[in-house]
Design a protein around this motif. Sequence first.
Motif, PDB file in Angstrom:
ATOM      1  N   LYS A   1      20.672 -17.089  30.643  1.00 29.35           N
ATOM      2  CA  LYS A   1      20.562 -17.618  29.282  1.00 29.35           C
ATOM      3  C   LYS A   1      19.701 -18.874  29.295  1.00 29.35           C
ATOM      4  N   LYS A   2      18.879 -19.009  28.266  1.00 28.05           N
ATOM      5  CA  LYS A   2      18.017 -20.170  28.099  1.00 28.05           C
ATOM      6  C   LYS A   2      18.141 -20.670  26.659  1.00 28.05           C
ATOM      7  N   HIS A   3      18.023 -21.986  26.476  1.00 25.01           N
ATOM      8  CA  HIS A   3      18.032 -22.480  25.097  1.00 25.01           C
ATOM      9  C   HIS A   3      17.052 -23.646  24.929  1.00 25.01           C
ATOM     10  N   TRP A   4      16.839 -24.010  23.680  1.00 27.54           N
ATOM     11  CA  TRP A   4      15.913 -25.082  23.287  1.00 27.54           C
ATOM     12  C   TRP A   4      14.488 -24.850  23.776  1.00 27.54           C
ATOM     13  N   ALA A   5      14.070 -23.600  23.822  1.00 26.90           N
ATOM     14  CA  ALA A   5      12.669 -23.297  24.117  1.00 26.90           C
ATOM     15  C   ALA A   5      11.906 -23.266  22.801  1.00 26.90           C
ATOM     16  N   GLY A   6      10.911 -24.133  22.660  1.00 25.11           N
ATOM     17  CA  GLY A   6      10.112 -24.153  21.442  1.00 25.11           C
ATOM     18  C   GLY A   6       9.404 -22.830  21.230  1.00 25.11           C
ATOM     19  N   LEU A   7       9.372 -22.363  19.985  1.00 25.58           N
ATOM     20  CA  LEU A   7       8.800 -21.075  19.578  1.00 25.58           C
ATOM     21  C   LEU A   7       9.731 -19.903  19.882  1.00 25.58           C
ATOM     22  N   THR A   8      11.031 -20.194  19.992  1.00 24.90           N
ATOM     23  CA  THR A   8      12.023 -19.132  20.175  1.00 24.90           C
ATOM     24  C   THR A   8      11.870 -18.068  19.090  1.00 24.90           C
ATOM     25  N   GLY A   9      11.749 -16.813  19.525  1.00 26.28           N
ATOM     26  CA  GLY A   9      11.617 -15.701  18.586  1.00 26.28           C
ATOM     27  C   GLY A   9      10.209 -15.488  18.069  1.00 26.28           C
ATOM     28  N   TRP A  10       9.316 -16.454  18.310  1.00 24.35           N
ATOM     29  CA  TRP A  10       7.937 -16.357  17.831  1.00 24.35           C
ATOM     30  C   TRP A  10       6.972 -15.923  18.930  1.00 24.35           C
ATOM     31  N   ALA A  11       7.126 -16.544  20.101  1.00 21.77           N
ATOM     32  CA  ALA A  11       6.140 -16.354  21.163  1.00 21.77           C
ATOM     33  C   ALA A  11       6.089 -14.896  21.635  1.00 21.77           C
TER      34      ALA A  11
END
Length: 515
Positions: free
Chosen positions: A168-178
């Motif tokens: 699990k990973k969190h606080w990745a910018g562009l989540t769901g977009w990249a």
Amino acid sequence: MHAATAEVISATNKNHPELVPFSQFLDKLKEKMKQVFHVRADIDDLSLKRGLPPFVMREIMSVNPLSVGIPKQYGGRGGVMKENIALLATASYESLALSLTFGINSALFLQPFGKFGQDEVKAGVFNRFLKEKAMGGLMITEPDFGSDALNMQTSYTEKGSKYHLKGKKHWAGLTGWADYWLLSARQKSSSDKLMRDIDFFLCDVNAPGQNIVVEEFFENLGLYAIPYGRNRLDVQLPMAHKLVPETTGVKMMLDLLHRSRMQFPGMGMGFIQRMLDEALTHTRERQVGGKSLFHYDQVQHRLSELQASYTICSAMCANSSEKAGLDVDLSSQGMEANAVKSVITDLMQDAAQSVVQLVGAKAYKINHIAGRGTADSRPFQIFEGSNDILYAQISEALVKMMKRTRENNLFQFLKGFDLTDKAVHFVKKQLDFNLDLQIQQRKLVEMGKVIGRVISLNQVLDLGDKGFKKELIDGSVTFLQQEISKLMSAFNFKNNETVVDGYEENSSWMNFVAG
């Protein structure tokens, strides 16, 4: 080179004739930003909504801003650090969120992928960025292991001709977009133990078996245009998707993070300049007591500090442009990278707070540039290393070097250190003492703030030597001298106070008021 790869490169270069001069490239981007933020829509209204309307990103991406992070042989502008930083600065004058979007794509995906990715997959990925306006990001942080990245629990095993990643990973910018992600994981042994080293992998979320599930989108406090969230990884990745470090995976990660931190001044540059311009315009136009705010002494003090921050950031941009190129191994340059990132993000937040103070109640709105700037700049002091941690690491590196050279006098050591050799003479009075090398953690943080600003002062003096406007250099030298003096006063103050356990007992003020 693989035949298919060569074919894609040939097609890419054919469709990307001689690159336009960089100044024209930036002018086109500015024109697009003006069109989408001020003509077709109002950026102050857009700032109240999550995400960005499709036409905004479509128009902005039409000038291929991310081409600055792509090697020339794949149709890009070559990953020149000066251009990368200038791109971030141009965007951050209008939108800090847009600049960060560029920064995530470039510093956290394109640059490390271009440096460490396998040739077999580069052409296809870069072509999608140029042709289909794809985006990429980086996933390191985990819900239970934020700053403690070396203990991440995301694991991988080899299964046939693929790597199987779970975690699990969190606080990745562009989540769901990249469209693409660089994923960090540790190899799991046959006995289910995780190896110490860290590896990185390319993930194409549109490919079979590589979909990343977004379990939750976060309601982030600022940077509304960028989606963040929690992700579940359970992906099967081809062997060619593993990044290849020059030595170890940890050193690859440090090289990646240090280079990213060295580019923070790019995002700070346009932002601080915008804060300065907004402050100058408001104080000249606002009449109080029969004269403009601009002529009040305290206002002049705030404006001069904003100009000093602008100058310091300019020095950092010039310094990073020369030192942080992709051909340089930055894995061992933690002290400078940490100083640059922590000092510039402090200055960004201070600049926004200062403009709010100058403008007053009107600026305490999320759709005002200063109010939005306060919320948007705050997380910069936290992500990619909390400033408290980075300042402590600066001091830890300092102590280590001083022990190695057997020099206890701080001034004597810093005058022989290449990051501080010029600046230390401007603050000799404050730093000419023997440093106790057994420092408690809170003092490590305080000393790190001092050293970070001495390093910044050195960069300012270097910029002055190149001919930068003397009045601005002099003002920023004075500003940093005062900052260092204040910080040293805090460092020398003895404070060992700790939290009072059970503070509620006998501590209600109402029991101590008569009647």
